[in-house]
Design a protein around this motif. Structure first.
Motif, PDB file in Angstrom:
ATOM      1  N   GLN A 210       0.819  -1.209   0.000  1.00  0.00           N
ATOM      2  CA  GLN A 210       0.000   0.000   0.000  1.00  0.00           C
ATOM      3  C   GLN A 210       0.858   1.266   0.000  1.00  0.00           C
ATOM      4  OE1 GLN A 210      -2.445  -0.706   3.431  1.00  0.00           O
ATOM      5  NE2 GLN A 210      -3.959  -1.879   2.279  1.00  0.00           N
ATOM      6  N   ARG A 211       2.098   1.159   0.430  1.00  0.00           N
ATOM      7  CA  ARG A 211       3.000   2.308   0.467  1.00  0.00           C
ATOM      8  C   ARG A 211       3.467   2.730  -0.928  1.00  0.00           C
ATOM      9  NH1 ARG A 211       7.831   0.960   2.974  1.00  0.00           N
ATOM     10  NH2 ARG A 211       8.300   3.171   3.066  1.00  0.00           N
ATOM     11  N   HIS A 212       3.298   1.848  -1.904  1.00  0.00           N
ATOM     12  CA  HIS A 212       3.804   2.107  -3.256  1.00  0.00           C
ATOM     13  C   HIS A 212       2.655   2.401  -4.207  1.00  0.00           C
ATOM     14  CE1 HIS A 212       7.622   0.667  -1.755  1.00  0.00           C
ATOM     15  NE2 HIS A 212       7.014  -0.421  -1.314  1.00  0.00           N
ATOM     16  N   ASP A 213       2.891   3.323  -5.123  1.00  0.00           N
ATOM     17  CA  ASP A 213       1.857   3.734  -6.078  1.00  0.00           C
ATOM     18  C   ASP A 213       1.739   2.825  -7.298  1.00  0.00           C
ATOM     19  OD1 ASP A 213       1.106   5.938  -4.558  1.00  0.00           O
ATOM     20  OD2 ASP A 213       2.607   7.233  -5.498  1.00  0.00           O
ATOM     21  N   HIS A 214       2.632   1.891  -7.440  1.00  0.00           N
ATOM     22  CA  HIS A 214       2.610   1.014  -8.614  1.00  0.00           C
ATOM     23  C   HIS A 214       1.322   0.194  -8.650  1.00  0.00           C
ATOM     24  CE1 HIS A 214       6.809   2.093  -8.634  1.00  0.00           C
ATOM     25  NE2 HIS A 214       6.994   1.479  -7.482  1.00  0.00           N
ATOM     26  N   ASP A 215       0.773   0.036  -9.841  1.00  0.00           N
ATOM     27  CA  ASP A 215      -0.468  -0.738  -9.981  1.00  0.00           C
ATOM     28  C   ASP A 215      -0.321  -2.144  -9.430  1.00  0.00           C
ATOM     29  OD1 ASP A 215      -1.812   1.378 -11.150  1.00  0.00           O
ATOM     30  OD2 ASP A 215      -1.464   0.683 -13.204  1.00  0.00           O
TER      31      ASP A 215
END
Length: 115
Positions: A87-92
């Protein structure tokens, strides 16, 4: 013999399904993280842990192993930690993985309550 024909409760069948979905999502996410420019080592490690634990847990449940309860708790904990990291990362791929492993953790927690 189909999974539905085994002597499993609906909760157990759902948990097995969610575990196998988590395996797929985590393997995909870990692979995609290898191509990212930033350090994704924690995400990759957690995804790999969840993939292994969830796979083992689903197989142990399917064969009604005496060790399934311990794996239920370990899988739930790892899946929760993995979801938080993803959840900390914006990657799909991370966002999809977070959603899938969160469902896996929830179904494992339901299994623990049913025991």
């Amino acid at each position: 013999m189909a999974l539905a024909e085994l002597e499993l409760t609906d909760t157990e069948r759902e948990c097995i399904d969610n575990c196998f979905e988590a395996v797929q999502a985590c393997e995909w996410c870990a692979d995609q993280c290898l191509d990212e420019d930033m350090d994704m080592s924690r995400c990759i490690r957690l995804c790999r842990d969840v993939a292994d634990l969830a796979s083992d847990h689903a197989r142990f449940m399917a064969r009604n192993s005496n060790y399934s309860d311990e794996l239920t708790e370990a899988t739930a904990g790892a899946a929760e930690e993995c979801a938080e990291e993803c959840q900390r990362h914006d990657h799909d791929h991370c966002q999809v993985c977070a959603d899938v492993v969160e469902e896996c953790a929830e179904s494992c927690r339901e299994m623990m309550q049913a025991s």
